[in-house]
Write a protein that holds these residues in place. Structure first.
Motif, short mmCIF file in Angstrom:
data_model
loop_
_atom_site.label_atom_id
_atom_site.label_comp_id
_atom_site.label_asym_id
_atom_site.label_seq_id
_atom_site.Cartn_x
_atom_site.Cartn_y
_atom_site.Cartn_z
N SER A 208 -18.96 55.74 41.05
CA SER A 208 -17.74 55.90 41.79
C SER A 208 -16.70 55.62 40.89
N ALA A 209 -15.45 56.05 41.29
CA ALA A 209 -14.15 55.48 40.51
C ALA A 209 -13.46 54.71 41.46
N ASN A 210 -13.80 54.44 42.68
CA ASN A 210 -13.31 53.49 43.65
C ASN A 210 -13.89 52.12 44.18
N LEU A 211 -13.33 51.32 44.61
CA LEU A 211 -14.02 50.12 44.91
C LEU A 211 -14.13 50.13 46.38
N THR A 212 -15.10 49.96 47.03
CA THR A 212 -15.30 49.74 48.53
C THR A 212 -15.30 48.59 49.02
N VAL A 213 -14.08 48.10 49.85
CA VAL A 213 -14.08 46.74 50.45
C VAL A 213 -14.33 46.69 51.88
N HIS A 214 -15.11 45.88 52.37
CA HIS A 214 -15.41 45.81 53.67
C HIS A 214 -15.02 44.69 54.09
N SER A 215 -14.65 44.67 55.48
CA SER A 215 -14.05 43.38 56.01
C SER A 215 -15.17 42.63 56.77
N PHE A 216 -15.33 41.32 56.78
CA PHE A 216 -16.20 40.73 57.53
C PHE A 216 -15.96 40.70 59.04
N THR A 217 -14.43 40.40 59.50
CA THR A 217 -14.04 40.41 60.85
C THR A 217 -14.63 41.67 61.54
N LYS A 218 -14.16 42.80 60.78
CA LYS A 218 -14.45 44.06 61.32
C LYS A 218 -16.04 44.38 61.51
N MET A 219 -16.88 43.77 60.77
CA MET A 219 -18.10 43.88 60.62
C MET A 219 -18.60 43.27 62.10
N MET A 220 -17.97 41.94 62.35
CA MET A 220 -18.35 41.33 63.45
C MET A 220 -18.16 41.95 64.50
N ASP A 221 -16.79 42.71 64.70
CA ASP A 221 -16.55 43.41 65.71
C ASP A 221 -17.56 44.44 66.05
N ALA A 222 -17.85 45.19 65.09
CA ALA A 222 -18.54 46.59 65.12
C ALA A 222 -19.97 45.99 65.77
N ILE A 223 -20.26 44.77 65.35
CA ILE A 223 -21.84 44.47 65.73
C ILE A 223 -21.65 43.93 67.27
N GLU A 224 -20.39 43.16 67.66
CA GLU A 224 -20.44 42.73 68.95
C GLU A 224 -20.32 44.00 70.05
N VAL B 1 -22.35 43.39 44.57
CA VAL B 1 -21.64 43.15 45.73
C VAL B 1 -21.19 41.71 45.55
N ASP B 2 -19.74 41.54 46.01
CA ASP B 2 -19.08 40.23 45.68
C ASP B 2 -18.37 40.07 47.11
N VAL B 3 -18.29 38.74 47.32
CA VAL B 3 -17.61 38.11 48.38
C VAL B 3 -16.38 37.25 47.95
N ASP B 4 -15.38 37.41 48.39
CA ASP B 4 -14.11 36.90 47.86
C ASP B 4 -14.19 35.48 48.50
N PRO B 5 -13.29 34.48 47.93
CA PRO B 5 -13.41 32.94 48.22
C PRO B 5 -13.16 32.72 49.61
N SER B 6 -12.45 33.44 50.35
CA SER B 6 -12.17 33.37 51.71
C SER B 6 -13.34 33.93 52.66
N GLY B 7 -14.35 34.63 52.02
CA GLY B 7 -15.22 35.27 52.86
C GLY B 7 -15.14 36.46 53.60
N GLU B 8 -13.89 36.90 53.63
CA GLU B 8 -13.49 37.87 54.65
C GLU B 8 -13.87 39.39 54.07
N TYR B 9 -13.78 39.45 52.55
CA TYR B 9 -13.82 40.68 51.92
C TYR B 9 -15.27 40.81 51.11
N ILE B 10 -15.87 41.98 51.35
CA ILE B 10 -17.30 42.18 50.73
C ILE B 10 -17.08 43.42 49.79
#
Ligand code: K7E
Ligand code: CUA
Length: 651
Positions: free
Chosen positions: A348-364, A332-341
């Protein structure tokens, strides 16, 4: 279902072997081009631009290379005994390998990570994990020596570690294997629901680097494979991949591959700090060693610690959330901006990228899709930022160049793939030889990568080097990534199995590199500061030799009165105060490594003579034109003899 998985695994494996066996292809030609040779050529006397610290894997050590040359500078002794420097053999360093299991002279070291300040590499320390007997080591980058080792209790297979937060507030260590916590005698069949995984947060003293196990978070009984900290906007969070969310305890290759998705666990460590402050922890008895080496006493001490503070993720709201991620994710790797996980789903053949902003929204908005052991599960679609589609087979790890690109290793299809953050399009791919694990870009897991080179750390080399019997070297491959397309520049062999590596511009570290230890500041309890203090003393059957060394003699160099059955301790101080003048010490029949004593330092070698005679000792490091003259004799008399104990020089 089982059958499908089996077929899938077999298919992937077959593809892996196929691609490994393809042999030389286009990528090779780049390395033959003269421009590639120029790019890695560091002229005699010139210095490399980067340091690279490559984990030694099952060698237990950490090796130091220069980039772009691929030249090996040093193997730093960390978790394994090394007779070359008497690490783990000398009385001074043995305590470094002490654990709650006793003296453990080996380990399996995977992930070096360099300390950071404000998300940028500061080059003060490098941390590395021991997988097998869970420990974290801190290496001081002024001396390039291991300064501290902390054992991790309640952990087993210390793999998702050690990764540092933005200001090195914590070095974080997760357990790969879940186990009974506390350990106890129980049936393995009762794994599910009863075993637990501990995630450990080790605080680091900003002044001296001292490590302390601040707290552990108790998690469900999954396997916690890898981890990375949030940075910049996601600073305060830590992300762990999980697999075996099935909680299987046997034939994992099938039984832990049932679920379509496992999780990335998002841990809010600022929240954990609040819970600790509010006293919401339990203090558990534990048993773990804390070993510290001092540059003043030139000796290590080992202390056993007895308890640990534990937070239970199932009981503390807001501490942990689960992000569904396909398919048994490894890195699991986080990009330099901290947005993408980025979840690297190894099946798998695909890479799954999560959004930190979306994660925070969903939590809220409390948009949860059930829970696991009281930990909320977020909806896959709600947190998904994007997918890098069909990029390759078997993604393992991703690094970043600071120019908006990710570089992912694909183990099965044996390649490195460059892709664009935000658009998720694949920009370039290059084969590697073969079966890459991690890739490393200097600073490539920080806020500020130095995106000039990428090192691919390969498991299999087959035809790449001269054969050396059944075991051939593992290797690193250096790519120039400064252009649009990656260019293969160099292959070089490695020490042990390089899993991860950490790179840093040389000028950050080189200027702080220590040259000598001041003799006047030597606080070793057996140090002497002048040759007048040199002497031998008997205490029962212990003989203590207080000896000095300087070009090109030992003081004393003749010792008489030692008897068979004695324990002879040579405490030797190197009087040199010049850069790069260690002396060595070895004595015939010794049951340990040599000593290699740095200028101004003191070390001890225990010798237990078994035979009557006159036995030589000598300096092992060719230190001057009169190096061969740097030697002496010990006379060993029969047990019970009354030859007086004496020592001399030049008589
Ligand atoms: Cu993928 Cu131990 Cu980081 Cu090896 S791990 S590759
Ligand atoms: Cu001292 Cu050779």
């Amino acid at each position: 279902m089982k059958k499908t998985v089996n077929i899938l695994v077999t298919l992937l494996f077959a593809l892996g072997l196929f691609s490994c066996g393809q042999g030389k292809s286009d990528g090779d030609k780049g390395a033959l081009a003269s421009s590639a040779a120029e790019k890695v050529y560091v002229a005699p006397g010139e210095h490399d631009e980067f340091y690279a610290f490559l984990s030694g894997g099952f060698s237990g050590q950490l090796s130091v290379y220069g980039l772009p040359s691929g030249r090996l500078f040093k193997v730093i002794d960390v978790f394994s005994q090394d007779p070359q420097e008497s690490y783990g053999y000398s009385d001074e360093t043995k305590p470094m390998l002490n654990t709650s299991f006793g003296f453990v002279p080996w380990d399996d070291a995977h992930h070096p990570d360099i300390s950071q300040t404000k998300g940028v590499l500061d080059g003060r320390w490098v941390f590395i994990n021991a997988n097998n007997t869970p420990r974290i080591a801190r290496i001081d980058l002024t001396t390039f020596e291991t300064a501290e080792i902390l054992e991790i209790p309640n952990s087993a297979g210390n793999h998702s570690s050690p990764f540092v937060t933005e200001n090195t507030e914590y070095v974080v260590a997760g357990t790969r294997f879940s186990v009974p916590i506390p350990q106890r005698d129980m049936s393995i069949k009762d794994y599910k629901g009863n075993f637990k995984g501990a995630l450990s947060f080790i605080s680091v003293d900003p002044e001296n680097g001292g490590m302390e196990l601040a707290f552990q978070i108790l998690m469900p009984g999954f396997d916690y494979d890898l981890a990375h900290p949030g940075r910049d906007k996601s600073h305060g969070w830590f992300f762990f991949t999980t697999y075996n969310t099935e909680e299987a305890n046997s034939l994992l290759e099938v039984n832990a591959s049932q679920n379509d998705k496992d999780f990335i666990a998002a841990v809010n460590w600022k929240k954990a700090e609040e819970y600790i402050k509010a006293g919401k922890f339990k203090t558990m008895p534990a048993d773990y060693a804390h070993n510290v080496y001092s540059d003043e006493t030139h000796s290590a001490t080992s202390t056993m610690l007895k308890e640990v503070r534990v937070l239970d993720a199932s009981e503390l709201p807001g501490l942990v959330y689960f992000l569904p991620t396909p398919k048994s994710p490894h890195g699991v790797d986080v990009d330099p901006s901290g947005e993408y996980i980025i979840g690297n789903g190894k099946l798998s053949a695909n890479l799954t990228v999560h959004s930190f902003t979306k994660m925070m929204d969903a939590i809220e908005n409390k948009k949860f899709d059930g829970e696991a052991y009281g930990i909320p599960i977020l909806k896959f679609e709600d947190v998904l930022a994007g997918t890098v589609n069909q990029a390759g087979l078997g993604p393992l790890h991703t690094e970043f160049d600071g120019e908006g690109n990710g570089y992912t290793s694909f183990f099965i299809s044996s390649e490195v793939v460059k892709w664009k953050l935000g658009t998720w399009e694949v920009l370039d791919r290059k084969p590697v030889y073969y079966s890459v694990g991690h890739v490393m870009i200097p600073g490539g897991n920080s806020r500020d990568p130095f995106g000039k080179y990428l090192v691919s750390l390969n498991k299999i080399t087959k035809d790449r080097f001269l054969p050396t019997g059944p075991e051939v070297t593992q290797s690193a491959q250096l790519f120039d990534i400064s252009g649009d397309k990656m260019e293969l520049l160099l292959d070089f062999p490695t020490i042990g199995e390089p899993h991860y590596a950490a790179g840093i511009p040389a000028d950050i570290i080189a200027k702080n590199s220590r040259k000598i230890f001041k003799l006047s500041e030597n606080k070793h309890k057996y140090a002497i500061k002048t040759s007048q203090e040199a002497r031998v003393e008997r205490n029962g059957n212990e003989v203590h030799v207080y000896m000095s060394m300087i070009r090109s003699h030992f003081t004393p160099d003749n010792i008489e009165g030692v008897k068979v059955g004695d324990k002879v301790y040579f405490h030797i101080t190197n009087f040199e105060q010049d850069f790069d003048v260690p002396h060595g010490f070895a004595v015939i029949g010794g049951h340990n490594g040599e000593l290699l004593i740095m200028p101004g330092a003191t070390e001890t070698l225990l010798w237990e003579p078994t035979k009557v005679g006159v036995w030589p000792f000598y300096c092992t490091d060719f230190c001057s034109a009169l190096h061969q003259e740097m030697s002496g004799y010990v006379r060993v008399s029969p047990a019970g003899s009354n030859v007086p104990l004496t020592s001399s020089l030049g008589e």
